[in-house]
Design a protein around this motif. Structure first.
Motif, PDB file in Angstrom:
ATOM      1  N   ASP A  22       9.562  12.130   2.977  1.00  0.00           N
ATOM      2  CA  ASP A  22       8.502  12.313   1.698  1.00  0.00           C
ATOM      3  C   ASP A  22       8.467  11.074   0.689  1.00  0.00           C
ATOM      4  N   GLU A  23       9.845  10.531   0.573  1.00  0.00           N
ATOM      5  CA  GLU A  23       9.890   9.285  -0.219  1.00  0.00           C
ATOM      6  C   GLU A  23       9.254   7.997   0.144  1.00  0.00           C
ATOM      7  N   ILE A  24       9.206   7.882   1.308  1.00  0.00           N
ATOM      8  CA  ILE A  24       8.459   6.686   2.081  1.00  0.00           C
ATOM      9  C   ILE A  24       7.083   6.958   2.023  1.00  0.00           C
ATOM     10  N   ILE A  25       6.639   8.256   2.219  1.00  0.00           N
ATOM     11  CA  ILE A  25       5.223   8.713   2.277  1.00  0.00           C
ATOM     12  C   ILE A  25       4.825   8.260   0.727  1.00  0.00           C
ATOM     13  N   ALA A  26       5.451   8.737  -0.104  1.00  0.00           N
ATOM     14  CA  ALA A  26       5.271   8.649  -1.577  1.00  0.00           C
ATOM     15  C   ALA A  26       5.084   7.195  -2.186  1.00  0.00           C
ATOM     16  N   ARG A  27       5.847   6.544  -1.802  1.00  0.00           N
ATOM     17  CA  ARG A  27       5.799   4.980  -1.976  1.00  0.00           C
ATOM     18  C   ARG A  27       4.570   4.502  -1.403  1.00  0.00           C
ATOM     19  N   GLU A  45      -2.355   2.408   6.131  1.00  0.00           N
ATOM     20  CA  GLU A  45      -0.935   2.691   5.716  1.00  0.00           C
ATOM     21  C   GLU A  45      -0.527   4.034   5.464  1.00  0.00           C
ATOM     22  N   ARG A  46      -1.556   4.717   4.804  1.00  0.00           N
ATOM     23  CA  ARG A  46      -1.121   6.176   4.578  1.00  0.00           C
ATOM     24  C   ARG A  46      -0.836   6.964   5.811  1.00  0.00           C
ATOM     25  N   ALA A  47      -1.684   6.475   6.812  1.00  0.00           N
ATOM     26  CA  ALA A  47      -1.876   7.158   8.061  1.00  0.00           C
ATOM     27  C   ALA A  47      -0.391   6.951   8.574  1.00  0.00           C
ATOM     28  N   SER A  52       4.580   8.235  11.088  1.00  0.00           N
ATOM     29  CA  SER A  52       5.853   7.856  11.246  1.00  0.00           C
ATOM     30  C   SER A  52       6.993   9.133  10.891  1.00  0.00           C
ATOM     31  N   ALA A  53       6.345   9.881  10.094  1.00  0.00           N
ATOM     32  CA  ALA A  53       7.070  11.005   9.421  1.00  0.00           C
ATOM     33  C   ALA A  53       6.896  12.343  10.508  1.00  0.00           C
ATOM     34  N   SER A  86      -1.077   9.388  18.467  1.00  0.00           N
ATOM     35  CA  SER A  86      -1.134  10.381  17.618  1.00  0.00           C
ATOM     36  C   SER A  86      -1.949  11.718  18.340  1.00  0.00           C
ATOM     37  N   LEU A  87      -3.018  11.434  18.776  1.00  0.00           N
ATOM     38  CA  LEU A  87      -3.946  12.318  19.381  1.00  0.00           C
ATOM     39  C   LEU A  87      -3.199  12.837  20.727  1.00  0.00           C
ATOM     40  N   ARG A  88      -2.461  11.987  21.662  1.00  0.00           N
ATOM     41  CA  ARG A  88      -1.761  12.237  22.578  1.00  0.00           C
ATOM     42  C   ARG A  88      -0.486  13.324  22.210  1.00  0.00           C
TER      43      ARG A  88
END
Length: 172
Positions: A22-27, A45-47, A52-53, A86-88
């Motif tokens: 969550d920290e990386i996502i928030a950054r 980048e948000r995607a 990655s999480a 991601s779809l896979r």
């Protein structure tokens, strides 16, 4: 002062080898907010952070948004590869296959063609078509071989059931 791209790269470099949390996502989200909700690169980048999480469902919507908004030619094929992957991962094989097939048809000489082929092969294998997946992977590998292009191409197509048998003595 560092550019937006440099700051994004720094976040990803710091996260290398570590689980994305969550920290990386928030950054990433904080940097994306600087560019606004209608910026394709920010959505990409948000995607990627969510992907990655392991939050593929969230990533899928953002990859679609980034592509809809119009990414540059460096990031567009990356978004296609990552969206198809991601779809896979969520079992949407037909949609992933349609996406990689369209990318291959539209951009056969893309620097990302091997990455597209890799996702294509993985998706076929996940969808219960491992022989076709192996064929796609082999065909992507053929241009990198020092020899045996013709025979390996034929063998790859045989595995997929798309060409008649060839005598095995011919290896060039």
């Amino acid at each position: 002062m560092k550019t937006w791209d440099e700051r994004v790269d720094e976040i990803w470099a710091a996260a290398a080898g570590e689980p994305v949390d969550d920290e990386i996502i928030a950054r990433i989200d904080a940097l994306a907010a600087e560019r606004g909700a209608d910026d394709a690169r920010a959505a990409f980048e948000r995607a990627g952070a969510r992907d990655s999480a392991g939050r593929e469902a969230e990533a899928i919507a953002l990859y679609r948004r980034a592509l809809e908004l119009g990414l540059d030619e460096e990031h567009r094929p990356q978004a296609v590869v990552q969206l198809a992957s991601s779809l896979r991962n969520v079992g949407a094989y037909d949609e992933a296959l349609a996406l990689v097939s369209a990318e291959t048809d539209a951009h056969p000489d893309s620097p990302y063609r091997d990455a597209v082929a890799a996702v294509h092969a993985l998706t076929l294998a996940s969808a219960g078509q491992p022989a076709r997946g192996l064929s796609v992977a082999l065909l992507a590998l053929v241009p990198h071989l020092p020899r045996y292009h013709r025979s390996m191409t034929v063998y790859a197509r045989q595995i997929a059931g798309t060409t008649p048998d060839m005598p095995t003595a011919n290896t060039t």
